[in-house]
Write a protein that holds these residues in place. Sequence first.
Motif, mmCIF file in Angstrom:
data_model
loop_
_atom_site.group_PDB
_atom_site.id
_atom_site.type_symbol
_atom_site.label_atom_id
_atom_site.label_comp_id
_atom_site.label_asym_id
_atom_site.label_seq_id
_atom_site.Cartn_x
_atom_site.Cartn_y
_atom_site.Cartn_z
ATOM 1 N N ASP A 130 0.810 -1.223 0.000
ATOM 2 C CA ASP A 130 0.000 0.000 0.000
ATOM 3 C C ASP A 130 0.842 1.270 0.000
ATOM 4 O O ASP A 130 0.312 2.380 0.088
ATOM 5 N N THR A 159 0.074 3.124 -4.174
ATOM 6 C CA THR A 159 -0.377 1.817 -3.733
ATOM 7 C C THR A 159 -0.605 0.902 -4.934
ATOM 8 O O THR A 159 -1.070 1.345 -5.987
ATOM 9 N N TYR A 160 -0.258 -0.364 -4.775
ATOM 10 C CA TYR A 160 -0.511 -1.338 -5.836
ATOM 11 C C TYR A 160 -2.002 -1.632 -6.001
ATOM 12 O O TYR A 160 -2.405 -2.236 -6.996
ATOM 13 N N HIS A 161 -2.809 -1.178 -5.050
ATOM 14 C CA HIS A 161 -4.222 -1.576 -5.034
ATOM 15 C C HIS A 161 -5.138 -0.559 -5.701
ATOM 16 O O HIS A 161 -6.357 -0.722 -5.675
ATOM 17 N N GLN A 162 -4.567 0.449 -6.324
ATOM 18 C CA GLN A 162 -5.386 1.380 -7.084
ATOM 19 C C GLN A 162 -5.713 0.779 -8.448
ATOM 20 O O GLN A 162 -4.970 -0.071 -8.969
ATOM 21 N N ARG A 187 -3.672 -2.076 -10.807
ATOM 22 C CA ARG A 187 -4.286 -3.404 -10.928
ATOM 23 C C ARG A 187 -4.506 -3.769 -12.390
ATOM 24 O O ARG A 187 -4.412 -4.936 -12.782
ATOM 25 N N ARG A 194 1.122 -9.271 -8.018
ATOM 26 C CA ARG A 194 -0.226 -9.645 -8.469
ATOM 27 C C ARG A 194 -0.973 -10.394 -7.367
ATOM 28 O O ARG A 194 -2.188 -10.215 -7.177
ATOM 29 N N GLN A 243 -2.129 -7.842 -4.880
ATOM 30 C CA GLN A 243 -3.304 -7.136 -5.396
ATOM 31 C C GLN A 243 -4.561 -7.980 -5.253
ATOM 32 O O GLN A 243 -5.621 -7.479 -4.856
ATOM 33 N N SER A 251 -5.048 -10.305 -3.070
ATOM 34 C CA SER A 251 -5.373 -10.483 -1.653
ATOM 35 C C SER A 251 -6.216 -9.340 -1.111
ATOM 36 O O SER A 251 -6.982 -9.518 -0.159
ATOM 37 N N GLN A 252 -6.085 -8.152 -1.695
ATOM 38 C CA GLN A 252 -6.828 -6.984 -1.232
ATOM 39 C C GLN A 252 -8.039 -6.665 -2.101
ATOM 40 O O GLN A 252 -8.786 -5.735 -1.789
ATOM 41 N N ASN A 253 -8.225 -7.416 -3.160
ATOM 42 C CA ASN A 253 -9.315 -7.093 -4.090
ATOM 43 C C ASN A 253 -9.896 -8.363 -4.719
ATOM 44 O O ASN A 253 -10.257 -8.382 -5.888
#
Length: 209
Positions: free
Chosen positions: A114, A129-132, A136, A174, A177, A179-181
């Motif tokens: 993040d 963050t990798y989760h944007q 992704r 990946r 990513q 794991s959070q989405n």
Amino acid sequence: MRFLPGLLLPLVLLAACERAKQDMYDQPRYKTFAASTLFPDGASARMPPAGTQPRARGAFSDSTGGRKGGTAVQEDIAAETAQTNPYPVDLRLLKRGRERYMIYCLPCHSPVGDGDGLVVRRGFPAPPTYHQPRLREAPDRHIYEVITNGYGVMVPYADRIEPADRWAIVAFIRALQLSQNAPADGLPPDIRAKLDAQPETAAAAGATP
């Protein structure tokens, strides 16, 4: 007996060749950053010509003649030119990627990706963050290129992370990513049942209780 000198001569020459080859590795050389009168700038260390790439791998490139190092070089070239991850994404690759990530990426990107790493908490500019959605949806090659060449204040890591390990890190990112989405519909039935039993958690994951 008159043929004996003719037989011994080739053996002596072969032994001399091996010694000469070793001398190439043990030849006199400058110490790092030593001065030299050979070049106009007075430095012994020389910059490589533009566009060159280091290719030697391992002690003596895997052999005294350097012949066995060719396989590793070809593997590096294949990894460097691949547009998508050329390796099967299995547990072994993810473990390797996690190991390399924890060494090189975690200080800035944090354990979960993040961008809230320890050096960021001490004032270093925060990476995205990798989760944007942008990252992704970015292709694997984009992440590989950033590791290789750097981006913004991030330095290039091509000189310390081998091409295969860069792809392993991409695979682990990946996984972070996901794991959070992770979409609830793609979860195993037993985990989905536990999720559905918790309305607040299910709503946060996008599932219908």
